[in-house]
Scaffold this motif. Structure first.
Motif, PDB file in Angstrom:
ATOM      1  N   TYR A 160     -30.911 -91.717  15.973  1.00  0.00           N
ATOM      2  CA  TYR A 160     -31.250 -91.797  14.356  1.00  0.00           C
ATOM      3  C   TYR A 160     -31.523 -90.305  13.885  1.00  0.00           C
ATOM      4  CZ  TYR A 160     -34.291 -92.273  10.326  1.00  0.00           C
ATOM      5  OH  TYR A 160     -34.975 -92.019   9.096  1.00  0.00           O
ATOM      6  N   ASN A 161     -30.913 -89.972  12.992  1.00  0.00           N
ATOM      7  CA  ASN A 161     -31.365 -88.844  11.972  1.00  0.00           C
ATOM      8  C   ASN A 161     -31.806 -88.966  10.565  1.00  0.00           C
ATOM      9  OD1 ASN A 161     -30.972 -86.278  10.939  1.00  0.00           O
ATOM     10  ND2 ASN A 161     -29.206 -85.593  11.880  1.00  0.00           N
ATOM     11  N   ASP A 162     -32.868 -88.493  10.475  1.00  0.00           N
ATOM     12  CA  ASP A 162     -33.666 -88.608   9.153  1.00  0.00           C
ATOM     13  C   ASP A 162     -33.179 -87.472   8.169  1.00  0.00           C
ATOM     14  OD1 ASP A 162     -35.011 -86.497  10.061  1.00  0.00           O
ATOM     15  OD2 ASP A 162     -36.909 -87.291   9.755  1.00  0.00           O
ATOM     16  N   ASN A 163     -32.315 -86.745   8.628  1.00  0.00           N
ATOM     17  CA  ASN A 163     -31.774 -85.542   7.746  1.00  0.00           C
ATOM     18  C   ASN A 163     -30.365 -85.253   7.867  1.00  0.00           C
ATOM     19  OD1 ASN A 163     -32.309 -83.501   5.762  1.00  0.00           O
ATOM     20  ND2 ASN A 163     -32.517 -81.800   7.445  1.00  0.00           N
TER      21      ASN A 163
ATOM     22  N   PHE B  11     -27.351 -94.602   7.227  1.00  0.00           N
ATOM     23  CA  PHE B  11     -26.811 -95.875   7.290  1.00  0.00           C
ATOM     24  C   PHE B  11     -27.099 -96.468   8.643  1.00  0.00           C
ATOM     25  CE2 PHE B  11     -24.355 -93.450   4.234  1.00  0.00           C
ATOM     26  CZ  PHE B  11     -23.789 -94.047   3.363  1.00  0.00           C
ATOM     27  N   THR B  12     -28.312 -96.139   9.321  1.00  0.00           N
ATOM     28  CA  THR B  12     -28.350 -97.020  10.572  1.00  0.00           C
ATOM     29  C   THR B  12     -29.793 -97.337  10.633  1.00  0.00           C
ATOM     30  OG1 THR B  12     -29.106 -94.763  11.781  1.00  0.00           O
ATOM     31  CG2 THR B  12     -26.631 -95.440  11.653  1.00  0.00           C
TER      32      THR B  12
ATOM     33  N   TYR C 297     -25.918-104.732  18.975  1.00  0.00           N
ATOM     34  CA  TYR C 297     -26.036-104.042  20.344  1.00  0.00           C
ATOM     35  C   TYR C 297     -26.825-102.845  19.993  1.00  0.00           C
ATOM     36  CZ  TYR C 297     -21.772-101.970  19.987  1.00  0.00           C
ATOM     37  OH  TYR C 297     -20.519-101.134  19.330  1.00  0.00           O
ATOM     38  N   PRO C 298     -27.762-102.163  20.712  1.00  0.00           N
ATOM     39  CA  PRO C 298     -28.508-100.785  20.415  1.00  0.00           C
ATOM     40  C   PRO C 298     -27.623 -99.683  20.298  1.00  0.00           C
ATOM     41  CG  PRO C 298     -29.075-101.745  22.823  1.00  0.00           C
ATOM     42  CD  PRO C 298     -28.174-102.652  22.140  1.00  0.00           C
ATOM     43  N   SER C 299     -26.954 -99.528  19.422  1.00  0.00           N
ATOM     44  CA  SER C 299     -26.215 -98.164  19.160  1.00  0.00           C
ATOM     45  C   SER C 299     -26.090 -98.057  17.775  1.00  0.00           C
ATOM     46  CB  SER C 299     -24.716 -98.674  19.788  1.00  0.00           C
ATOM     47  OG  SER C 299     -23.569 -97.474  19.644  1.00  0.00           O
ATOM     48  N   LEU C 300     -26.003 -96.472  17.340  1.00  0.00           N
ATOM     49  CA  LEU C 300     -25.583 -96.001  16.254  1.00  0.00           C
ATOM     50  C   LEU C 300     -24.437 -96.718  15.934  1.00  0.00           C
ATOM     51  CD1 LEU C 300     -26.793 -92.348  16.054  1.00  0.00           C
ATOM     52  CD2 LEU C 300     -27.826 -94.185  15.059  1.00  0.00           C
ATOM     53  N   TYR C 301     -23.237 -96.388  16.591  1.00  0.00           N
ATOM     54  CA  TYR C 301     -21.961 -97.015  16.332  1.00  0.00           C
ATOM     55  C   TYR C 301     -21.957 -98.358  15.917  1.00  0.00           C
ATOM     56  CZ  TYR C 301     -17.233 -98.356  16.872  1.00  0.00           C
ATOM     57  OH  TYR C 301     -15.780 -98.943  16.657  1.00  0.00           O
TER      58      TYR C 301
ATOM     59  N   ALA D  13     -22.224 -88.262  21.595  1.00  0.00           N
ATOM     60  CA  ALA D  13     -21.854 -89.356  20.628  1.00  0.00           C
ATOM     61  C   ALA D  13     -22.510 -89.436  19.535  1.00  0.00           C
ATOM     62  CB  ALA D  13     -21.737 -90.531  21.717  1.00  0.00           C
ATOM     63  N   ASN D  14     -23.720 -89.231  19.465  1.00  0.00           N
ATOM     64  CA  ASN D  14     -24.548 -89.533  18.579  1.00  0.00           C
ATOM     65  C   ASN D  14     -24.550 -88.258  17.386  1.00  0.00           C
ATOM     66  OD1 ASN D  14     -25.785 -91.723  19.310  1.00  0.00           O
ATOM     67  ND2 ASN D  14     -27.476 -90.656  20.336  1.00  0.00           N
ATOM     68  N   ALA D  15     -24.074 -87.062  18.045  1.00  0.00           N
ATOM     69  CA  ALA D  15     -23.688 -86.017  16.985  1.00  0.00           C
ATOM     70  C   ALA D  15     -22.401 -86.284  15.924  1.00  0.00           C
ATOM     71  CB  ALA D  15     -23.463 -84.789  18.006  1.00  0.00           C
ATOM     72  N   LYS D  16     -21.674 -86.912  16.797  1.00  0.00           N
ATOM     73  CA  LYS D  16     -20.499 -87.355  16.111  1.00  0.00           C
ATOM     74  C   LYS D  16     -20.473 -88.519  15.081  1.00  0.00           C
ATOM     75  CE  LYS D  16     -17.461 -84.624  17.928  1.00  0.00           C
ATOM     76  NZ  LYS D  16     -16.256 -83.619  17.129  1.00  0.00           N
ATOM     77  N   PHE D  17     -21.364 -89.369  15.477  1.00  0.00           N
ATOM     78  CA  PHE D  17     -21.789 -90.373  14.646  1.00  0.00           C
ATOM     79  C   PHE D  17     -22.632 -90.130  13.353  1.00  0.00           C
ATOM     80  CE2 PHE D  17     -21.603 -93.132  18.561  1.00  0.00           C
ATOM     81  CZ  PHE D  17     -20.427 -93.553  18.524  1.00  0.00           C
ATOM     82  N   THR D  18     -23.491 -88.795  13.636  1.00  0.00           N
ATOM     83  CA  THR D  18     -24.011 -88.007  12.376  1.00  0.00           C
ATOM     84  C   THR D  18     -23.034 -87.522  11.594  1.00  0.00           C
ATOM     85  OG1 THR D  18     -25.993 -88.096  13.605  1.00  0.00           O
ATOM     86  CG2 THR D  18     -25.806 -86.433  11.791  1.00  0.00           C
TER      87      THR D  18
END
Length: 556
Positions: A364-367, A356-357, A461-465, A504-509
């Motif tokens: 970014y996580n492709d899996n 979704f990002t 702004y440049p963030s997964l969130y 943070a990115n782990a939580k967003f994943t």
């Protein structure tokens, strides 16, 4: 401790992925190249369309209004072309703990009406934006500040929510002196300053708050451009901007102004570029994606950016509620042949999405777990659709409508998706066309869509969130389809309060794993920007978020 406000450079993953499709070389040395010399007083013309709302920074949440607002205003920070946050009107942004921030505003800068930009210019603008009675589209961006709940409160009245604030200003926002702002957040958020370059956080002169509606028609800013005159916004026709001679920031204009001309179809604009009657466009008709590199051999670019496309499913449609609704969402996603559409319709200028990002954003996580529903599988799609019908039958003779805007060049891929759904699910599906993007947004905002809607997101702004919170958080500014999941919201909050970017990115994943269970939106493909320009201009390029750097364009 002083927290860094700089993001990692963007685009490496996306550029590599795009190269694998056989595209991405077209822009080559012309990406921002050319002779820097030119006529600094000549007006350039650019493709656009009617903005959805008055041109107030906190009420502008779509690209056509956004490109104007970003040129009229300057905030505490700006984003460099590769997505790094840099100080603009901020002398410094410091915090001992990631929760309490002291912001020093540069002295001596002015709005184009002569009023000085001070700490109060920012604080008043932010409080105005957050107050629910002002109904600003981007009020959600201030949720992190202590006291936001009091100014943004609503209550139930019949079937809808109405503003019911218990305060008019946020308790966590204080003007310490003419050039000092003190901010207290609801929890530590070390990356909070990264958002301050987004237009929602721009300052406003005093006149804006006296009559916001009138101000939105003739805004007064402090950026590289200003409105050419009273009434420079000619509705459904164009907006005229001219250079602000008093602007001294990093985006100083190299031309005399920009006139945004409004089109409801990209094909005439493309023809106008070929005839040198329009200078630049970032929206190409679909059939031109096969020919634009040969049509404009020296005047084109193709660059990935932090953006994506989705097919959104309104949560209020009865056919998509409950267990049957979940199965139908999965079926629709698996019935879409993204590889074929991006190859045939988009000529390889898009990359099938599996999250979704965006690959252009750090983390970014492709899996992501559950992302297998983005893979084309006609048999599994039909099986899921049939299971849904066993629970709750699809209404007889119902046509699934796919809403889209013609000014964005969407007809061909919408038709292809409709054919996928007809052939693979055995249902009736067709496009629902709107001439203006603003019309489609209004329908989504009023929650009156009869079917699904195409959507695209250009990062603020440049963030997964930024791809998750504003779009899918409960009550968020761009959550038009009304998705709400408490566990998803909880993970977003934990991600914002994480002590490191990796945490943070782990939580967003994790949060995305919930999205793949619910599928409020169906990821389609990641974005790349194709731009062509006339023989009358040079130095055309786009930034990390795909927006043309209009201020850098030189006129011959």
């Amino acid at each position: 401790m002083r927290f860094a406000r700089t993001s990692k450079a963007l685009g490496i993953v996306a550029i590599a992925a795009l190269a694998l499709t056989g595209c991405g070389a077209g822009g080559g040395s012309n990406d921002g190249g050319g002779d820097a010399a030119g006529d600094p007083n000549k007006i350039i013309t650019a493709y656009s369309n009617e903005p959805q709302n008055p041109l107030l920074p906190a009420d502008t949440g779509e690209v056509y209004g956004g490109r104007v607002v970003e040129l009229l205003f300057e905030g505490l920070t700006v984003y460099s072309p590769n997505g790094e946050s840099e100080n603009a009107l901020a002398e410094s942004i410091e915090s001992p703990d990631g929760q309490n921030y002291t912001i020093k505003v540069k002295s001596g800068t002015k709005f184009t009406n002569g009023e000085e930009v001070t700490a109060k210019s920012f604080v008043d603008a932010w409080n105005f934006a957050a107050l629910s009675t002002n109904a600003q589209t981007n009020s959600y961006f201030f949720e992190s500040i202590e006291g936001y709940d009091a100014v943004s409160a609503t209550k139930k009245q019949g079937e809808s929510e109405v503003p019911a604030p218990t305060a008019e200003t946020m308790s966590g926002l204080v003007v310490k002196d003419d050039y000092t702002i003190e901010v207290k957040l609801r929890q530590p958020e070390a990356d909070w300053p990264l958002r301050l370059g987004y237009s929602a956080f721009m300052p406003l002169p005093a006149d804006a708050l006296k009559d916001p509606k009138a101000f939105g028609e003739n805004p007064i800013g402090n950026g590289p451009y200003k409105m050419a005159k009273e009434g420079a916004w000619q509705h459904d026709s164009q907006i005229e901007l001219v250079k602000n001679p008093d602007y001294k920031g990093s985006r100083e204009a190299k031309n005399g102004g920009v006139t945004f001309k409004f089109y409801t179809d990209p094909a005439p604009a493309y023809t106008d570029i070929q005839g040198n009657n329009l200078d630049v466009t970032d929206v190409l008709p679909t059939n031109a994606l096969k020919t634009y590199t040969s049509d404009f051999p020296e005047n084109h670019l193709n660059k990935p950016y932090a953006g994506n496309s989705t097919l959104n499913i309104p949560g209020y449609l009865p056919e998509f509620k409950g267990e049957a609704g979940k199965l139908r969402r999965q079926a629709i996603s698996m019935a879409i042949d993204r590889e074929e559409i991006t190859k045939v319709i988009y000529s390889g200028t898009r990359i099938p999405a599996n999250d979704f990002t965006s690959p252009s954003v750090d983390g970014y996580n492709d899996n992501v777990a559950g992302s297998e529903v983005t893979k084309f599988d006609a048999a599994k799609a039909k099986e899921a659709w049939d299971k849904a019908n066993e629970i709750s039958p699809w209404p007889a003779n119902k046509v699934l409508q796919l809403a889209y805007n013609t000014d964005g060049g969407n007809k061909e891929w919408i038709d292809a998706v409709a054919n996928n759904l007809k052939n693979n699910l055995g249902i009736k599906a067709e496009g629902q066309a709107f001439a203006k993007f603003a019309e489609l947004l209004d329908l989504r905002k009023s929650k009156t869509l009869p079917g699904l809607a195409r959507a695209g997101w250009q990062a603020d702004y440049p963030s997964l969130y930024n791809f998750l919170g504003p779009l899918l958080g409960t009550g968020a500014s761009s959550n038009y389809e009304g998705y709400s999941n408490p566990e998803f919201d909880k993970l977003l909050k934990e991600g914002l309060g994480a002590k490191s970017t990796d945490e943070a990115n782990a939580k967003f994943t994790e949060a995305q794993e919930i999205l793949f269970q619910d599928l409020p939106n169906i990821p389609l493909w990641y974005a790349a920007r194709q731009v062509v320009w006339s023989e009358n201009v040079s130095n055309v390029d786009t930034g990390w978020n795909g927006v043309i750097q209009y201020y850098n364009i030189t006129a011959k």
